[in-house]
Design a protein around this motif. Sequence first.
Motif, PDB file in Angstrom:
ATOM      1  N   ARG A  16       0.916  -1.324  -0.104  1.00 47.58           N
ATOM      2  CA  ARG A  16       0.083  -0.038   0.014  1.00 47.58           C
ATOM      3  C   ARG A  16       1.037   1.515  -0.094  1.00 47.58           C
ATOM      4  O   ARG A  16       0.518   2.078  -0.961  1.00 47.58           O
ATOM      5  CB  ARG A  16      -0.813   0.002   0.995  1.00 47.58           C
ATOM      6  CG  ARG A  16      -1.828   1.117   1.242  1.00 47.58           C
ATOM      7  CD  ARG A  16      -2.944   1.143   2.324  1.00 47.58           C
ATOM      8  NE  ARG A  16      -2.364   1.336   3.568  1.00 47.58           N
ATOM      9  CZ  ARG A  16      -2.326   0.428   4.536  1.00 47.58           C
ATOM     10  NH1 ARG A  16      -3.159  -0.530   4.531  1.00 47.58           N
ATOM     11  NH2 ARG A  16      -1.549   0.708   5.629  1.00 47.58           N
ATOM     12  N   ASP A  17       1.804   1.491   0.728  1.00 46.20           N
ATOM     13  CA  ASP A  17       2.740   2.356   0.979  1.00 46.20           C
ATOM     14  C   ASP A  17       3.564   2.710  -0.249  1.00 46.20           C
ATOM     15  O   ASP A  17       3.399   3.748  -0.930  1.00 46.20           O
ATOM     16  CB  ASP A  17       3.877   2.207   2.091  1.00 46.20           C
ATOM     17  CG  ASP A  17       3.092   2.474   3.385  1.00 46.20           C
ATOM     18  OD1 ASP A  17       1.950   2.905   3.503  1.00 46.20           O
ATOM     19  OD2 ASP A  17       3.821   1.950   4.364  1.00 46.20           O
ATOM     20  N   GLY A  72      -3.799   5.461  -6.302  1.00 47.80           N
ATOM     21  CA  GLY A  72      -3.456   4.717  -5.515  1.00 47.80           C
ATOM     22  C   GLY A  72      -4.392   3.526  -5.024  1.00 47.80           C
ATOM     23  O   GLY A  72      -4.170   2.733  -4.336  1.00 47.80           O
ATOM     24  N   GLU A 119       1.305   4.351  -2.888  1.00 52.15           N
ATOM     25  CA  GLU A 119       1.172   5.832  -2.989  1.00 52.15           C
ATOM     26  C   GLU A 119       2.060   6.310  -3.482  1.00 52.15           C
ATOM     27  O   GLU A 119       1.944   7.257  -4.056  1.00 52.15           O
ATOM     28  CB  GLU A 119       0.879   6.133  -1.544  1.00 52.15           C
ATOM     29  CG  GLU A 119      -0.427   5.720  -0.949  1.00 52.15           C
ATOM     30  CD  GLU A 119      -0.557   5.843   0.396  1.00 52.15           C
ATOM     31  OE1 GLU A 119       0.093   6.729   1.246  1.00 52.15           O
ATOM     32  OE2 GLU A 119      -1.589   5.080   1.280  1.00 52.15           O
TER      33      GLU A 119
END
Length: 93
Positions: free
Chosen positions: A14-15, A55, A18
């Motif tokens: 997830r990071d 994202g 982004e």
Amino acid sequence: MPAGRARRENSRFRDQAEVLATRLRALRTERGLTQEQLAGRAQVAVSTLRKIESGRVIEPGYFTMLSLANALGIELRELAWLHDSPAIGQLPE
């Protein structure tokens, strides 16, 4: 672990997604391209590009990323470079 892709909120990527979203958007705008123009050049759906830039796509496909990099005139490694560096365009040697 259940079969299939992890849910977005549970993804270990997830990071990075982004950071990739920010990098892709920055590269596109630096070149003065709209999402529609870049998607057309890369031959990917505008909705796919929008999802990556927002994202919402955590693990975009290899060939999608390759097409976007080619359309931006960069190597795939330049697009995928996710290291948190002060100079976003700076890559390791």
